[in-house]
Enzyme design. Sequence first.
Site, short mmCIF file in Angstrom:
data_model
loop_
_atom_site.label_atom_id
_atom_site.label_comp_id
_atom_site.label_asym_id
_atom_site.label_seq_id
_atom_site.Cartn_x
_atom_site.Cartn_y
_atom_site.Cartn_z
CB SER A 45 -8.33 9.33 4.68
OG SER A 45 -7.19 9.92 4.11
N GLY A 215 -5.09 9.64 1.35
CA GLY A 215 -6.29 9.29 0.60
C GLY A 215 -6.86 7.98 1.11
N GLY A 217 -8.59 3.97 0.88
CA GLY A 217 -8.51 2.71 0.17
C GLY A 217 -7.15 2.04 0.17
CB CYS A 242 -1.57 9.10 5.17
SG CYS A 242 -2.77 8.04 5.99
CD GLN A 246 -0.84 3.15 3.32
OE1 GLN A 246 -1.68 2.88 2.47
NE2 GLN A 246 -1.17 3.61 4.52
CG ASN A 284 -8.26 8.55 8.72
OD1 ASN A 284 -8.62 7.38 8.80
ND2 ASN A 284 -8.92 9.43 7.97
N GLY A 286 -5.92 2.57 7.31
CA GLY A 286 -6.25 1.17 7.52
C GLY A 286 -5.27 0.23 6.86
CE1 TYR A 287 -5.63 -2.38 2.25
CE2 TYR A 287 -6.90 -0.42 2.84
CZ TYR A 287 -6.84 -1.69 2.28
OH TYR A 287 -7.97 -2.27 1.76
CG HIS A 324 -2.73 13.00 8.51
ND1 HIS A 324 -2.94 13.49 7.24
CD2 HIS A 324 -3.30 11.78 8.53
CE1 HIS A 324 -3.62 12.60 6.53
NE2 HIS A 324 -3.85 11.55 7.29
CD GLU A 326 -2.04 16.84 7.64
OE1 GLU A 326 -3.00 16.08 7.51
OE2 GLU A 326 -0.85 16.47 7.50
#
Length: 360
Positions: A45, A215, A217, A242, A246, A284, A286-287, A324, A326
């Site tokens: 990520s 992942g 972006g 994550c 989205q 983790n 950013g979107y 996350h 995990e």
Amino acid sequence: MSDAYLALEDGRVVEARGRVPGRTRGELVFTTAYTGYEESLTDPSYEEQVLTFSYPLIGNYGVRAERFESDRVHPRAAVAREFTEEVVEWLADEGVPAVDHLDTRDLVTSIREEGAMKVGIAVGEDVTPEDAKEELAQCKGMSEHVDIGAQVTTTELTTFEGDGDTTVALVDCGAKGSIVDSLVDRGATVHVLPYDADAEDVTALEPDVLFISNGPGDPENYTATRDLVEELAGEVPLAGICLGQQIVASALGGTTEKMAFGHRGVNQPVRDLQSGKVVMTTQNHGYTVADPGDQLDVTQVNVNDDTAEGLASEELSVITRQYHPEAHPGPHDSLGFFDDVLAMAGTEGNEHKPRVAPSD
């Protein structure tokens, strides 16, 4: 030792000590995690980003490959107040520029106040501030990396055998290895597919669950994965973590947006709206999901900013998490998510619907 310069999007140039030479660029972000630097540096990520550690000493318990989340370091460069020699040697072997001996507290404060920003980095014996500025001038925004999934996905179908009856098709948009481990440890056989897999690729495996991974972006750039979710929703139970949350939301009528500086660390509090229980989580991203749309319900929210941390649909058999579960590194409060995912499969007498409340 060598010179190092960071040219920031806000116009500043920061001088530092060079630990691993090189020139690069990326989105400057930070993590508040004080352990787990091996996991963070190998998390896909962080592709196309420059990772700043807010904790002052990175490397105080060495480097062990069994902690890695993938087969390489993903950030374009690493920044810390101080790196130990063992971490420097590892980053040098990976060819990843590294700098330290700078005021990371000031850097983190700038990111919090101004948002994640572009940065150019130049490290070497004879580099100049102009070299860093040249890198900055070539830096793309994260949403401009339109095919970033291709940089982190598997290139072919890979199967991890479990000892149970459940089959999971996991679409690899940059999956952490611990996600696969968490499913296999619970008996699932996991088929990992490339991020651009289509419905025919998935249905050929006859999966009990379709899982969309984390992942890097902008989720809006994962058009093939979004189309896959849209086509199979209601036909196969869906799960996501994550970026996966989205993409699922976007495919089912929701919208996503870029956050100012994101959530990156191991101490993000999340409240379950049904039980009222609060768990600490590793994050983790950013979107985020701005609006889940009409087909998904928000089941969990971030205590700090009320962003959506969990989505579900009983009608479509969907369950997702923004964080996350995990948690490598991090707390294990939310590991029950994987039990809830496999409960959707309907194998071994399990009901074919998600549990909205988190498992203990």
